[in-house]
Scaffold this motif. Structure first.
Motif, PDB file in Angstrom:
ATOM      1  N   VAL A 124      -7.409  -3.867   1.061  1.00 46.53           N
ATOM      2  CA  VAL A 124      -6.381  -2.863   0.785  1.00 46.53           C
ATOM      3  C   VAL A 124      -6.890  -1.839  -0.224  1.00 46.53           C
ATOM      4  O   VAL A 124      -6.721  -0.632  -0.051  1.00 46.53           O
ATOM      5  CB  VAL A 124      -5.082  -3.535   0.263  1.00 46.53           C
ATOM      6  N   GLU A 125      -7.568  -2.332  -1.271  1.00 46.50           N
ATOM      7  CA  GLU A 125      -8.125  -1.411  -2.273  1.00 46.50           C
ATOM      8  C   GLU A 125      -9.115  -0.448  -1.631  1.00 46.50           C
ATOM      9  O   GLU A 125      -9.102   0.756  -1.888  1.00 46.50           O
ATOM     10  CB  GLU A 125      -8.865  -2.188  -3.367  1.00 46.50           C
ATOM     11  N   ASN A 130       0.827  -1.193   0.000  1.00 45.37           N
ATOM     12  CA  ASN A 130       0.000   0.000   0.000  1.00 45.37           C
ATOM     13  C   ASN A 130       0.866   1.250   0.000  1.00 45.37           C
ATOM     14  O   ASN A 130       0.842   2.025   0.951  1.00 45.37           O
ATOM     15  CB  ASN A 130      -0.871  -0.060   1.265  1.00 45.37           C
ATOM     16  N   ARG A 135      -8.593   6.222   2.437  1.00 40.25           N
ATOM     17  CA  ARG A 135      -7.538   7.124   2.888  1.00 40.25           C
ATOM     18  C   ARG A 135      -7.438   8.353   1.982  1.00 40.25           C
ATOM     19  O   ARG A 135      -7.232   9.467   2.455  1.00 40.25           O
ATOM     20  CB  ARG A 135      -6.203   6.387   2.941  1.00 40.25           C
ATOM     21  N   ASN A 136      -7.632   8.134   0.667  1.00 39.13           N
ATOM     22  CA  ASN A 136      -7.631   9.277  -0.249  1.00 39.13           C
ATOM     23  C   ASN A 136      -8.663  10.315   0.167  1.00 39.13           C
ATOM     24  O   ASN A 136      -8.407  11.519   0.152  1.00 39.13           O
ATOM     25  CB  ASN A 136      -7.989   8.809  -1.673  1.00 39.13           C
ATOM     26  N   PRO A 186       0.082   6.992  -2.714  1.00 38.80           N
ATOM     27  CA  PRO A 186      -0.339   7.085  -4.109  1.00 38.80           C
ATOM     28  C   PRO A 186       0.628   7.930  -4.929  1.00 38.80           C
ATOM     29  O   PRO A 186       1.128   8.949  -4.447  1.00 38.80           O
ATOM     30  CB  PRO A 186      -1.705   7.757  -4.016  1.00 38.80           C
ATOM     31  N   GLU A 217      -3.859  11.789   8.804  1.00 33.09           N
ATOM     32  CA  GLU A 217      -3.788  10.390   8.367  1.00 33.09           C
ATOM     33  C   GLU A 217      -3.572   9.434   9.532  1.00 33.09           C
ATOM     34  O   GLU A 217      -3.877   8.249   9.440  1.00 33.09           O
ATOM     35  CB  GLU A 217      -2.699  10.226   7.322  1.00 33.09           C
ATOM     36  N   GLU A 241      -7.381   2.069   0.610  1.00 34.11           N
ATOM     37  CA  GLU A 241      -6.679   3.101  -0.153  1.00 34.11           C
ATOM     38  C   GLU A 241      -7.636   4.216  -0.573  1.00 34.11           C
ATOM     39  O   GLU A 241      -7.354   5.408  -0.433  1.00 34.11           O
ATOM     40  CB  GLU A 241      -6.010   2.459  -1.372  1.00 34.11           C
ATOM     41  N   LYS A 242      -8.791   3.817  -1.090  1.00 36.92           N
ATOM     42  CA  LYS A 242      -9.831   4.790  -1.468  1.00 36.92           C
ATOM     43  C   LYS A 242     -10.217   5.636  -0.263  1.00 36.92           C
ATOM     44  O   LYS A 242     -10.321   6.857  -0.334  1.00 36.92           O
ATOM     45  CB  LYS A 242     -11.117   4.041  -1.835  1.00 36.92           C
TER      46      LYS A 242
END
Lengths: 427, 145
Positions: B82-83, A155, B89-90, A158, B99, B86-87
């Motif tokens: 995880v996917e 992870n 967290r964005n 980005p 964060e 990630e979204k």
């Protein structure tokens, strides 16, 4: 409790003579959904509100206004369905209590509504303007030093790929607080962050819009304190949270001293021009869509062909049937050298919407509407489908993800601002 | 002496992390108690809406936990987690929340000790950040027991 008699009067539901054109013309009903606008109109005239409040099919309406355009008795079904959704929303919250869940069934688990409500809280201090910086520094994963190797490996922070895809070269010049022109960005940064799997870049349109204003010598206000316009909450029936957002946004723009508000989001424009009216104190700014702004300033832009392209245009329902703006985007496209516009079979007032509107109604029928629309776009022979609303991009992009159809309905999607920015850069 | 204690939501999968918490309990391991645990069948179920709702309703921190890679009861559910994370967290980043209020950890059913450590560490981290800016405007906020 909503007064249905009054509602029937104000939306002209009483004038319905049961011809059924609304249901016959509705893209969702035509796709086979168990949904009928006609039934809702008649029920408003006939039944006690309890039945309508628990009618799950209220969420199926795309609110695209195609039925309103066809109705021979001028019934405002779209206004009616919004009021009925408010009724349903109140019924749900009364039933569920203060901690109750208020969204209609949402394909995104209510995440987007949650984000909108959070933006409505006064204490929220967003960090929404990272896209303005050219090179976004890699974001450190705080509090993760040491033992989180497996997480960090799968992870990583980005990559600033969206920035790399941004339109416009060089720095974007903006003002944070005060100025003449307020550029209302809408929620594109949230969309790109929330839909990584769609390979979206709605921010490209946002960047292009700022770059175009800069090219015209304008340094627009882009505020770090802009909040969601509340469009989707309002159309979901959540008036309370919509009003929270509306009041704060109206004050933000009033305090900026701006005389002109430009947005590239068709939904934001509709909300500002029609739904914010009761919240304005004093003279509101002039509110225009980016395409209107560009038509007024085309003469000042040097445009050169950036290759030869056949494009087709998706009329966003908010821009077209809600606000009557069919011509400005077409004038802008006509002004671009090397760009040829070919219309889809159903365009202008007859255009079919992207079938995603208010984050409340994504189902197989909506999907079918999207697929059909994309086939129509492909049938024009155009290589680019141009839109003037980020929502259209999201929903068409999602439809294209269908692995069984992918190749058949694939078409490049761009915001109209990107095309203009390309033409300016080519010169 | 009134010190502020954070209000933390922990999402845990049924097969690993929740059982890891059980292991910690059975072994009588001490850790800070300022969290509420929500058990789901798989960490892959924990979509952005869950975490965002927790923050909306005033959580000061959210911990998402599941099985280690290769251990997922549903083979690849934690990869989906995880996917989703990630979204989430964005979006959390855009909303201006620190964060450090959001974390993803893999904790197996045997790792009672690790569970206690993660909870302590995360609680301290959130405590250091202070109350969430969104916590003040909670509708009908229930006092933390």
């Amino acid at each position: 409790m909503l007064d249905l008699t009054q509602t029937a009067k104000e939306t002209r539901a009483w004038a319905c003579y049961d011809c059924g054109k609304c249901t016959a013309t509705c893209p969702v009903a035509r796709a086979g959904a168990p949904y009928s606008p006609r039934r809702h109109v008649l029920a408003t005239n006939r039944h006690p509100p309890q039945e309508l409040a628990h009618d799950g099919s209220l969420a199926s309406c795309l609110t695209c206004r195609l039925c309103d355009a066809r109705c021979p008795a001028q019934v405002a079904y779209t206004d009616l369905v919004r009021r009925l959704r408010e009724l349903a929303h109140r019924a749900r919250s009364e039933q569920a209590g203060p901690a109750g869940e208020l969204e209609p069934e949402c394909p995104h688990g209510g995440a987007l509504q949650s984000v909108m409500r959070m933006m409505g809280k006064r204490s929220t201090q967003q960090s929404r303007l990272a896209w303005l910086a050219r090179a976004e520094p890699p974001s450190p994963v705080r509090g993760s030093a040491g033992k989180r190797s497996d997480f960090a490996a799968v992870n990583p922070p980005p990559t600033p790929s969206l920035e790399a895809k941004g339109a416009g070269s060089g720095e974007l010049k903006t003002e944070p607080e005060r100025g003449q022109v307020f550029y209302w960005t809408g929620c594109t940064m949230y969309y790109d962050a929330f839909f990584p799997e769609l390979d979206l870049a709605t921010l490209r349109g946002t960047r292009a819009a700022v770059a175009l204003m800069n090219a015209l010598g304008i340094t627009p206000i882009v505020s770090p304190n802009e909040r969601c316009c509340g469009h989707d909450l309002l159309w979901n029936g959540d008036r309370e949270n919509f009003e929270r957002l509306a009041r704060q946004n109206v004050r933000l723009v009033a305090d900026s001293g701006a005389e002109l508000l430009v947005t590239s989001c068709a939904e934001c424009l509709r909300t500002w021009k029609l739904d914010y009216v009761p919240f304005f104190a004093g003279r509101p700014p002039r509110m225009v869509h980016l395409t209107e702004f560009l038509t007024e300033n085309l003469a000042a832009l040097t445009l050169k062909p950036d290759g030869q392209r056949r494009v087709t245009f998706q009329d966003p329902c908010r821009l077209g049937r809600h606000l009557g703006l069919y011509e400005p985007p077409r004038q802008v496209l006509a002004a671009l050298p090397g760009v040829e516009l070919v219309e889809m079979r159903r365009h202008g007032p007859a255009a079919i919407c992207c079938a995603g509107g208010t984050w409340s109604n994504c189902d197989r029928f909506a999907k079918q509407v999207q697929v059909e629309r994309l086939r129509e776009a492909r049938a024009t022979g155009a290589t680019v489908l141009v839109t003037a609303c980020p929502k259209c991009q999201i929903h068409f992009r999602c439809a294209m993800n269908d692995p069984k159809l992918g190749g058949d309905i694939e078409i490049e999607l761009r915001d109209i601002a990107e095309l203009v920015a390309d033409a300016v850069r080519a010169s | 002496m009134s010190t502020w204690d954070p209000n933390i939501v922990v999402f845990a999968c049924n097969w690993c992390s929740y059982a890891g918490a059980d292991t910690a309990g059975v072994a009588r391991l001490q850790h800070q108690p300022h969290f509420r645990m929500i058990r789901v069948m798989c960490s892959g179920r924990i979509q952005p809406g869950f975490v965002l709702r927790a923050f909306e309703k005033g959580a000061d921190g959210v911990l998402v936990s599941g099985c280690h890679f290769g251990d997922c009861h549903y083979v690849f559910g934690n990869e989906r987690a995880v996917e989703q994370f990630e979204k989430t967290r964005n979006v959390v980043r855009l909303l201006g929340l620190e964060e450090g209020r959001l974390r993803l950890e893999w904790i197996s059913a045997a790792e009672g000790k690790r569970f206690a450590e993660v909870i302590d560490e995360f609680t301290d981290q959130v405590r250091a950040l202070g109350p969430s800016p969104l916590a003040g405007e909670r509708a009908g906020a229930a006092a933390h027991a």
